[in-house]
Design an enzyme around this catalytic site. Structure first.
Site, PDB file in Angstrom:
ATOM      1  N   LEU A 127      -3.529   1.814   2.434  1.00  0.00           N
ATOM      2  CA  LEU A 127      -3.489   2.322   1.765  1.00  0.00           C
ATOM      3  C   LEU A 127      -3.677   3.718   1.077  1.00  0.00           C
ATOM      4  O   LEU A 127      -3.652   5.191   1.427  1.00  0.00           O
ATOM      5  CB  LEU A 127      -2.741   1.838   0.570  1.00  0.00           C
ATOM      6  CG  LEU A 127      -1.765   2.114  -0.221  1.00  0.00           C
ATOM      7  CD1 LEU A 127      -0.795   2.055  -0.028  1.00  0.00           C
ATOM      8  CD2 LEU A 127      -2.342   1.149  -1.428  1.00  0.00           C
ATOM      9  N   SER A 134      -6.233   5.757  -7.063  1.00  0.00           N
ATOM     10  CA  SER A 134      -5.497   5.262  -7.994  1.00  0.00           C
ATOM     11  C   SER A 134      -4.008   6.126  -8.279  1.00  0.00           C
ATOM     12  O   SER A 134      -3.087   4.917  -8.233  1.00  0.00           O
ATOM     13  CB  SER A 134      -5.762   5.285  -9.967  1.00  0.00           C
ATOM     14  OG  SER A 134      -6.879   4.865  -9.048  1.00  0.00           O
ATOM     15  N   TRP A 158     -11.736   3.911   2.510  1.00  0.00           N
ATOM     16  CA  TRP A 158     -11.804   2.733   2.030  1.00  0.00           C
ATOM     17  C   TRP A 158     -10.878   1.192   2.604  1.00  0.00           C
ATOM     18  O   TRP A 158     -10.639   0.399   1.917  1.00  0.00           O
ATOM     19  CB  TRP A 158     -11.988   2.425   0.767  1.00  0.00           C
ATOM     20  CG  TRP A 158     -12.870   3.242   0.180  1.00  0.00           C
ATOM     21  CD1 TRP A 158     -12.781   4.545  -0.842  1.00  0.00           C
ATOM     22  CD2 TRP A 158     -14.144   3.141  -0.191  1.00  0.00           C
ATOM     23  NE1 TRP A 158     -13.885   5.212  -1.447  1.00  0.00           N
ATOM     24  CE2 TRP A 158     -14.551   4.119  -1.105  1.00  0.00           C
ATOM     25  CE3 TRP A 158     -14.749   2.568   0.242  1.00  0.00           C
ATOM     26  CZ2 TRP A 158     -16.215   4.414  -1.554  1.00  0.00           C
ATOM     27  CZ3 TRP A 158     -16.428   1.983   0.093  1.00  0.00           C
ATOM     28  CH2 TRP A 158     -16.978   2.823  -0.560  1.00  0.00           C
ATOM     29  N   ARG A 243      -2.061  -9.674  -6.391  1.00  0.00           N
ATOM     30  CA  ARG A 243      -3.213  -9.100  -7.015  1.00  0.00           C
ATOM     31  C   ARG A 243      -4.126 -10.524  -8.094  1.00  0.00           C
ATOM     32  O   ARG A 243      -5.108 -10.065  -8.520  1.00  0.00           O
ATOM     33  CB  ARG A 243      -2.742  -8.201  -8.160  1.00  0.00           C
ATOM     34  CG  ARG A 243      -3.548  -7.039  -9.247  1.00  0.00           C
ATOM     35  CD  ARG A 243      -2.487  -6.478  -9.929  1.00  0.00           C
ATOM     36  NE  ARG A 243      -2.609  -4.950  -8.707  1.00  0.00           N
ATOM     37  CZ  ARG A 243      -1.899  -4.290  -8.145  1.00  0.00           C
ATOM     38  NH1 ARG A 243      -0.575  -4.226  -9.239  1.00  0.00           N
ATOM     39  NH2 ARG A 243      -2.222  -2.920  -8.256  1.00  0.00           N
ATOM     40  N   GLN A 279     -30.750 -22.405 -28.838  1.00  0.00           N
ATOM     41  CA  GLN A 279     -29.246 -22.234 -29.009  1.00  0.00           C
ATOM     42  C   GLN A 279     -28.453 -20.692 -28.915  1.00  0.00           C
ATOM     43  O   GLN A 279     -27.430 -21.006 -28.318  1.00  0.00           O
ATOM     44  CB  GLN A 279     -29.354 -22.250 -30.603  1.00  0.00           C
ATOM     45  CG  GLN A 279     -29.409 -23.969 -30.982  1.00  0.00           C
ATOM     46  CD  GLN A 279     -28.904 -24.309 -32.327  1.00  0.00           C
ATOM     47  OE1 GLN A 279     -28.427 -23.724 -33.552  1.00  0.00           O
ATOM     48  NE2 GLN A 279     -28.782 -25.984 -33.045  1.00  0.00           N
ATOM     49  N   GLN A 337     -29.347 -12.690 -15.884  1.00  0.00           N
ATOM     50  CA  GLN A 337     -30.803 -12.886 -17.431  1.00  0.00           C
ATOM     51  C   GLN A 337     -31.334 -14.155 -17.376  1.00  0.00           C
ATOM     52  O   GLN A 337     -32.221 -14.570 -17.825  1.00  0.00           O
ATOM     53  CB  GLN A 337     -29.655 -12.909 -18.338  1.00  0.00           C
ATOM     54  CG  GLN A 337     -30.872 -12.614 -19.618  1.00  0.00           C
ATOM     55  CD  GLN A 337     -31.311 -10.659 -20.119  1.00  0.00           C
ATOM     56  OE1 GLN A 337     -31.109  -9.982 -18.655  1.00  0.00           O
ATOM     57  NE2 GLN A 337     -31.911 -10.984 -20.396  1.00  0.00           N
ATOM     58  N   GLY A 341     -36.825 -13.188 -13.807  1.00  0.00           N
ATOM     59  CA  GLY A 341     -36.539 -12.278 -12.169  1.00  0.00           C
ATOM     60  C   GLY A 341     -35.756 -13.039 -11.207  1.00  0.00           C
ATOM     61  O   GLY A 341     -36.002 -12.111 -10.754  1.00  0.00           O
ATOM     62  N   GLU A 364      -7.773  -2.486  -5.426  1.00  0.00           N
ATOM     63  CA  GLU A 364      -6.456  -3.052  -5.651  1.00  0.00           C
ATOM     64  C   GLU A 364      -5.797  -3.385  -6.944  1.00  0.00           C
ATOM     65  O   GLU A 364      -5.254  -3.222  -8.031  1.00  0.00           O
ATOM     66  CB  GLU A 364      -6.067  -4.581  -5.562  1.00  0.00           C
ATOM     67  CG  GLU A 364      -6.111  -5.575  -4.147  1.00  0.00           C
ATOM     68  CD  GLU A 364      -5.998  -6.681  -3.303  1.00  0.00           C
ATOM     69  OE1 GLU A 364      -5.403  -7.075  -4.310  1.00  0.00           O
ATOM     70  OE2 GLU A 364      -6.394  -6.934  -2.883  1.00  0.00           O
TER      71      GLU A 364
HETATM   72  C1  LIG Z   1     -14.696  -3.064  -1.516  1.00  0.00           C
HETATM   73  C2  LIG Z   1     -13.582  -2.054  -1.607  1.00  0.00           C
HETATM   74  C3  LIG Z   1     -12.457  -1.930  -0.638  1.00  0.00           C
HETATM   75  C4  LIG Z   1     -11.520  -1.774  -0.392  1.00  0.00           C
HETATM   76  N1  LIG Z   1     -10.264  -2.304   0.369  1.00  0.00           N
HETATM   77  C5  LIG Z   1      -9.677  -1.539   1.112  1.00  0.00           C
HETATM   78  C6  LIG Z   1      -8.235  -1.273   1.913  1.00  0.00           C
HETATM   79  O1  LIG Z   1      -8.007  -2.623   2.311  1.00  0.00           O
HETATM   80  N2  LIG Z   1      -7.389  -0.978   1.760  1.00  0.00           N
HETATM   81  C7  LIG Z   1      -6.935   0.132   0.645  1.00  0.00           C
HETATM   82  O2  LIG Z   1      -5.526   0.456   1.003  1.00  0.00           O
HETATM   83  N3  LIG Z   1      -7.955   0.302  -0.349  1.00  0.00           N
HETATM   84  C8  LIG Z   1      -9.058  -0.134  -0.104  1.00  0.00           C
HETATM   85  N4  LIG Z   1     -10.283   0.123  -0.907  1.00  0.00           N
HETATM   86  C9  LIG Z   1      -9.828   1.011  -1.956  1.00  0.00           C
HETATM   87  C10 LIG Z   1      -9.196   0.925  -3.143  1.00  0.00           C
HETATM   88  O3  LIG Z   1      -8.466   0.165  -3.603  1.00  0.00           O
HETATM   89  C11 LIG Z   1     -10.073   2.495  -4.218  1.00  0.00           C
HETATM   90  O4  LIG Z   1     -11.409   2.534  -4.278  1.00  0.00           O
HETATM   91  C12 LIG Z   1      -9.207   1.899  -5.626  1.00  0.00           C
HETATM   92  O5  LIG Z   1      -7.967   1.991  -5.952  1.00  0.00           O
HETATM   93  C13 LIG Z   1      -9.309   3.373  -6.727  1.00  0.00           C
HETATM   94  O6  LIG Z   1      -9.644   4.124  -5.715  1.00  0.00           O
HETATM   95  P1  LIG Z   1     -10.477   5.696  -5.553  1.00  0.00           P
HETATM   96  O7  LIG Z   1     -11.349   4.966  -5.479  1.00  0.00           O
HETATM   97  O8  LIG Z   1      -9.995   6.529  -5.230  1.00  0.00           O
HETATM   98  O9  LIG Z   1     -10.749   5.957  -7.283  1.00  0.00           O
HETATM   99  P2  LIG Z   1      -9.982   6.812  -8.003  1.00  0.00           P
HETATM  100  O10 LIG Z   1      -8.580   6.787  -7.677  1.00  0.00           O
HETATM  101  O11 LIG Z   1     -10.991   8.457  -8.590  1.00  0.00           O
HETATM  102  O12 LIG Z   1     -10.540   6.197  -9.309  1.00  0.00           O
HETATM  103  C14 LIG Z   1     -11.584   6.978 -10.290  1.00  0.00           C
HETATM  104  C15 LIG Z   1     -11.443   5.654 -11.227  1.00  0.00           C
HETATM  105  O13 LIG Z   1     -10.853   6.259 -12.656  1.00  0.00           O
HETATM  106  C16 LIG Z   1     -10.539   5.414 -13.382  1.00  0.00           C
HETATM  107  N5  LIG Z   1      -9.447   5.187 -13.625  1.00  0.00           N
HETATM  108  C17 LIG Z   1      -8.112   5.824 -12.622  1.00  0.00           C
HETATM  109  N6  LIG Z   1      -6.691   5.429 -12.562  1.00  0.00           N
HETATM  110  C18 LIG Z   1      -6.486   5.676 -14.470  1.00  0.00           C
HETATM  111  C19 LIG Z   1      -6.032   5.632 -15.155  1.00  0.00           C
HETATM  112  N7  LIG Z   1      -4.284   5.642 -14.757  1.00  0.00           N
HETATM  113  N8  LIG Z   1      -6.257   5.887 -16.968  1.00  0.00           N
HETATM  114  C20 LIG Z   1      -7.976   5.485 -16.801  1.00  0.00           C
HETATM  115  N9  LIG Z   1      -8.718   5.846 -16.227  1.00  0.00           N
HETATM  116  C21 LIG Z   1      -8.083   5.153 -14.351  1.00  0.00           C
HETATM  117  C22 LIG Z   1     -10.559   3.843 -12.622  1.00  0.00           C
HETATM  118  O14 LIG Z   1     -12.096   3.340 -13.330  1.00  0.00           O
HETATM  119  C23 LIG Z   1     -10.809   4.055 -11.341  1.00  0.00           C
HETATM  120  O15 LIG Z   1     -12.017   3.487 -11.288  1.00  0.00           O
HETATM  121  C24 LIG Z   1     -11.132  -0.658  -1.734  1.00  0.00           C
HETATM  122  C25 LIG Z   1     -11.994  -0.379  -2.171  1.00  0.00           C
HETATM  123  C26 LIG Z   1     -13.658  -1.024  -2.153  1.00  0.00           C
HETATM  124  C27 LIG Z   1     -14.742  -0.574  -3.238  1.00  0.00           C
END
Ligand SMILES: Cc1cc2nc3c(=O)[nH]c(=O)nc-3n(C[C@H](O)[C@H](O)[C@H](O)COP(=O)(O)OP(=O)(O)OC[C@H]3O[C@@H](n4cnc5c(N)ncnc54)[C@H](O)[C@@H]3O)c2cc1C
Length: 381
Positions: A127, A134, A158, A243, A279, A337, A341, A364
């Site tokens: 995707l 996002s 990714w 999800r 505690q 924590q 170490g 996701e």
């Molecule tokens: C280990 C790993 C595995 C993955 N596997 C897959 C996969 O199998 N298939 C696939 O298609 N994708 C995969 N992904 C991609 C993943 O879904 C995206 O990294 C994720 O959707 C975020 O997109 P981006 O990295 O482009 O960050 P961006 O979209 O640039 O977002 C960066 C940050 O902006 C902030 N943000 C974004 N939108 C909003 C909002 N509306 N309001 C407030 N803050 C916001 C959040 O803090 C976000 O982390 C994977 C990612 C990782 C790290």
């Protein structure tokens, strides 16, 4: 032994408890695996989980189609994650990568499920793009109609299992309408001409990950999953099922961190007594236990609601994912924590949990995005 009293909660049936028991035994005998070569480890994990029958719940049985059982998916991910993050990853991707085929595939496309459910084929969910993570509806990769075919052109990044998958579920812009309504889904076998593994990506908790290039790939129209323009709806339906399972994986990591901490604070002697006698340490343990139980309630509430026939569980799944992943981060940080170490020593279990948990708050749907979803659902918008 981790606390499994949650299995007697009313969310579950006897078959769930039996499944948890069988998988626990399998995990104790087979996990963790050696992570040095993550590609080889994942291939082996898919094969062995498949042989043991534990991948069957990841997709529908085409010969007897029943809805995916989200509670079984969540119990599986929680249990696997508690033993080995890579095993959870291998399991989860078999479901995410084939979710569109389970929910919307033709009988011909669903023949792939016979292989993925038995560990004979590996799947991937494609995707994300470099300029649309996002902001999924903004994707740029195109699938252009050419007679009876589609030509796929563009880049994805990714992609979990990128480079080792046998089939890719790919989303691309077919242009029926602007934005979300102009996207379609396609089933792409790994050996299709035009698929290039452009780059392998390394992260703090290594898994097979890649950037993919689709170089004018020609696909027959029969490769489309669902109807033209339904891709965004398909992707969201798949995420709606899977999800809450991300929350379940986080829960597994958190439970393991709590278990390790209980062992540590009862054995470690400080100031003439076990660490647990302090505690403030008890305060931390109490907060960790509370976070774990509250996360479990949200995760299994979402799973039970879906299994009970709800058409969508957008709000419940967003709450489960957001809360379980955020609180697991906090639980694991406390575990590090309290280990002193040793907690940051390379190869220690809590050090690896600290690395494993981080990406779950990003993929996701990042935590911030889940907050937007929850707020809108709560407002009824
Ligand atoms: C280990 C790993 C595995 C993955 N596997 C897959 C996969 O199998 N298939 C696939 O298609 N994708 C995969 N992904 C991609 C993943 O879904 C995206 O990294 C994720 O959707 C975020 O997109 P981006 O990295 O482009 O960050 P961006 O979209 O640039 O977002 C960066 C940050 O902006 C902030 N943000 C974004 N939108 C909003 C909002 N509306 N309001 C407030 N803050 C916001 C959040 O803090 C976000 O982390 C994977 C990612 C990782 C790290």
């Amino acid at each position: 032994m981790a606390d499994r009293s949650f299995l007697s909660w009313p969310f579950f049936e006897e078959r769930h408890r039996e499944h948890a028991e069988r998988l626990e035994e399998w995990c104790a005998a087979n996990l963790p695996v050696d992570h040095h070569d993550v590609d080889a480890a994942c291939r082996k994990l898919v094969e062995t989980l498949g042989e043991a029958g534990f991948l069957l719940p990841t997709a529908i049985d085409p010969s007897n189609p029943q809805p995916l059982d989200v509670r079984t998916l969540c119990i599986s991910r929680e249990t696997l994650a508690r033993h080995d993050g890579l095993a959870d990853f291998a399991f989860a991707m078999q479901g995410l990568g084939t979710g569109a085929i389970s929910l919307f595939g033709t009988p011909e496309q669903q023949r792939w499920l016979e292989k993925t459910r038995t560990g004979k084929a590996i799947s991937a969910f494609v995707l994300t793009e470099p300029r649309s993570g996002s902001d999924v509806a903004n994707m740029e990769m195109t699938a252009t109609r050419d007679g009876g075919d589609y030509i796929l052109s563009g880049e994805k990044t990714w992609i979990s299992n990128g480079g080792i998958a046998d089939l890719y579920c790919v989303f691309a812009r077919t242009g029926e309408a602007p934005g979300a309504k102009g996207i379609s889904a396609f089933l792409v076998p790994a050996d299709t001409l035009g698929l290039k593994i452009a780059e392998r990506l390394e992260t703090i908790a290594p898994h097979p990950l890649a950037r993919l290039v689709f170089d004018d790939m020609r696909l027959p129209a029969s490769a489309m999953i669902g109807k033209p323009g339904e891709g965004f709806k398909i992707a969201m339906s798949v995420l709606d099922v899977f999800r809450s399972t991300v929350g379940a994986a986080a829960l597994g990591f958190a439970r393991r961190a709590l278990d390790e901490t209980l062992a540590r604070v009862s054995q470690r002697q400080l100031f003439g007594a076990p660490l647990f006698d302090l505690q403030m340490v008890q305060g931390n343990v109490a907060e960790m236990a509370l976070d774990v139980d509250a996360a479990a309630l949200l995760v299994y509430r979402a799973a039970w609601t879906k299994d009970s026939g709800a058409a969508r569980v957008t709000r419940e799944a967003a709450m489960a994912k957001l809360y379980a992943t955020d609180r697991a981060q906090s639980v694991i940080d406390k575990a590090v924590q309290l280990h002193g170490g040793d907690g940051v020593k390379k190869g220690h279990i809590v050090e690896s949990l600290y690395r494993e948990i981080r990406a779950l708050r990003i993929y996701e749907g990042a935590s911030d995005v889940q907050k937007v979803v929850i707020a809108r659902q709560t407002m009824g918008a």
